[in-house]
Write a protein that holds these residues in place. Structure first.
Motif, short mmCIF file in Angstrom:
data_model
loop_
_atom_site.label_atom_id
_atom_site.label_comp_id
_atom_site.label_asym_id
_atom_site.label_seq_id
_atom_site.Cartn_x
_atom_site.Cartn_y
_atom_site.Cartn_z
N MET A 1 0.84 -1.19 0.00
CA MET A 1 0.00 0.00 0.00
C MET A 1 0.88 1.25 0.00
O MET A 1 1.79 1.38 0.81
CB MET A 1 -0.89 -0.03 1.24
CG MET A 1 -1.92 1.04 1.26
SD MET A 1 -3.13 0.68 2.53
CE MET A 1 -3.26 2.24 3.28
N THR A 2 0.63 2.16 -0.91
CA THR A 2 1.43 3.37 -1.01
C THR A 2 0.80 4.49 -0.19
O THR A 2 -0.42 4.55 -0.02
CB THR A 2 1.56 3.84 -2.47
OG1 THR A 2 0.27 4.04 -3.00
CG2 THR A 2 2.31 2.82 -3.30
N ASN A 3 1.64 5.36 0.30
CA ASN A 3 1.20 6.50 1.08
C ASN A 3 1.18 7.73 0.19
O ASN A 3 2.22 8.22 -0.22
CB ASN A 3 2.14 6.70 2.28
CG ASN A 3 1.62 7.73 3.25
OD1 ASN A 3 0.54 8.28 3.06
ND2 ASN A 3 2.38 7.99 4.27
N TYR A 4 -0.02 8.23 -0.13
CA TYR A 4 -0.15 9.35 -1.06
C TYR A 4 -0.02 10.70 -0.37
O TYR A 4 -0.07 11.73 -1.02
CB TYR A 4 -1.48 9.27 -1.80
CG TYR A 4 -1.52 8.13 -2.77
CD1 TYR A 4 -0.77 8.16 -3.93
CD2 TYR A 4 -2.29 7.00 -2.53
CE1 TYR A 4 -0.79 7.12 -4.83
CE2 TYR A 4 -2.33 5.95 -3.43
CZ TYR A 4 -1.57 6.02 -4.57
OH TYR A 4 -1.58 4.99 -5.46
N THR A 5 0.13 10.72 0.95
CA THR A 5 0.26 12.01 1.64
C THR A 5 1.65 12.62 1.44
O THR A 5 1.86 13.77 1.76
CB THR A 5 -0.02 11.86 3.15
OG1 THR A 5 0.89 10.91 3.70
CG2 THR A 5 -1.44 11.43 3.39
N ASN A 6 2.59 11.84 0.92
CA ASN A 6 3.93 12.35 0.66
C ASN A 6 4.11 12.84 -0.77
O ASN A 6 5.18 13.28 -1.14
CB ASN A 6 4.98 11.27 0.96
CG ASN A 6 5.05 10.96 2.43
OD1 ASN A 6 4.71 11.79 3.26
ND2 ASN A 6 5.47 9.76 2.75
N GLU A 7 3.06 12.73 -1.59
CA GLU A 7 3.14 13.14 -2.99
C GLU A 7 2.10 14.21 -3.29
O GLU A 7 1.04 14.25 -2.68
CB GLU A 7 2.90 11.93 -3.90
CG GLU A 7 3.91 10.84 -3.77
CD GLU A 7 3.56 9.61 -4.59
OE1 GLU A 7 2.47 9.60 -5.19
OE2 GLU A 7 4.38 8.69 -4.63
N SER A 8 2.44 15.04 -4.26
CA SER A 8 1.52 16.09 -4.68
C SER A 8 1.84 16.46 -6.12
O SER A 8 2.93 16.19 -6.61
CB SER A 8 1.66 17.31 -3.78
OG SER A 8 0.83 18.35 -4.23
N HIS A 9 0.88 17.07 -6.80
CA HIS A 9 1.13 17.54 -8.16
C HIS A 9 0.32 18.80 -8.44
O HIS A 9 -0.63 19.12 -7.72
CB HIS A 9 0.81 16.45 -9.18
CG HIS A 9 -0.66 16.22 -9.38
ND1 HIS A 9 -1.42 15.49 -8.52
CD2 HIS A 9 -1.50 16.64 -10.35
CE1 HIS A 9 -2.66 15.45 -8.95
NE2 HIS A 9 -2.74 16.17 -10.07
N ALA A 10 0.72 19.50 -9.49
CA ALA A 10 0.01 20.70 -9.94
C ALA A 10 0.06 20.73 -11.46
O ALA A 10 1.03 20.29 -12.07
CB ALA A 10 0.63 21.96 -9.36
N ILE A 11 -1.01 21.25 -12.06
CA ILE A 11 -1.12 21.30 -13.52
C ILE A 11 -1.49 22.73 -13.95
O ILE A 11 -2.38 23.34 -13.38
CB ILE A 11 -2.21 20.32 -14.02
CG1 ILE A 11 -1.90 18.91 -13.59
CG2 ILE A 11 -2.33 20.39 -15.54
CD1 ILE A 11 -3.03 17.94 -13.82
N ILE A 53 7.62 28.23 -12.35
CA ILE A 53 7.78 28.58 -10.93
C ILE A 53 6.42 28.60 -10.24
O ILE A 53 6.27 28.08 -9.13
CB ILE A 53 8.51 29.94 -10.77
CG1 ILE A 53 9.99 29.80 -11.11
CG2 ILE A 53 8.36 30.48 -9.35
CD1 ILE A 53 10.74 31.10 -11.15
N LYS A 54 5.42 29.16 -10.91
CA LYS A 54 4.07 29.20 -10.33
C LYS A 54 3.51 27.80 -10.13
O LYS A 54 2.88 27.50 -9.12
CB LYS A 54 3.13 30.01 -11.22
CG LYS A 54 3.34 31.49 -11.15
CD LYS A 54 2.31 32.20 -11.98
CE LYS A 54 2.50 33.70 -11.93
NZ LYS A 54 1.47 34.41 -12.69
N VAL A 55 3.73 26.92 -11.11
CA VAL A 55 3.23 25.55 -11.00
C VAL A 55 3.97 24.81 -9.89
O VAL A 55 3.36 24.06 -9.12
CB VAL A 55 3.39 24.81 -12.35
CG1 VAL A 55 2.92 23.37 -12.24
CG2 VAL A 55 2.64 25.51 -13.44
#
Length: 116
Positions: A1-11, A53-55
């Motif tokens: 099981m992966t922990n998704y609280t350590n990852e994030s993304h922006a588009i 930079i904004k992303v």
């Protein structure tokens, strides 16, 4: 099981820049930590650097939203940074003798994924 609280993304969608020009800059920051990537983007002479930079800041803020503890910017790494082709705006430039010359204005979608 992966922990998704350590990852994030922006588009960032529909950025008025071609995908190839964006990829040239994104290749430079991929795999670096947040602090180093931010510093690199500050001094790059390309127009797309300010958008990236904004992303990048948006991805960091998204990570801060889901984290409960404090985050050190030097420990955050950029796992994935890529630019997809967006829709092309088609315009026409009038030319001599009633002719029209097509102009294609490229757009792209920039995605940055970071990990703690």
């Amino acid at each position: 099981m992966t922990n998704y609280t350590n990852e994030s993304h922006a588009i960032a969608k529909y950025v008025r820049m071609s995908a190839t020009k964006s990829r040239r800059v994104l290749k430079q920051i991929q795999g670096k930590n947040y602090y180093e990537a931010r510093l690199t983007l500050e001094f790059m002479p390309y127009k797309v650097s300010k958008i990236i930079i904004k992303v990048l800041e948006s991805a960091l803020n998204n990570l801060k939203q889901i984290q409960t503890d404090t985050i050190d910017n030097k420990k955050i790494t950029i796992t994935n940074a890529f630019a997809d082709k967006g829709p092309t705006l088609k315009r026409f430039q009038p030319r001599a003798q009633g002719r029209a010359f097509p102009i294609h204005k490229q757009t792209c979608h920039i995605t940055i994924k970071i990990k703690k």
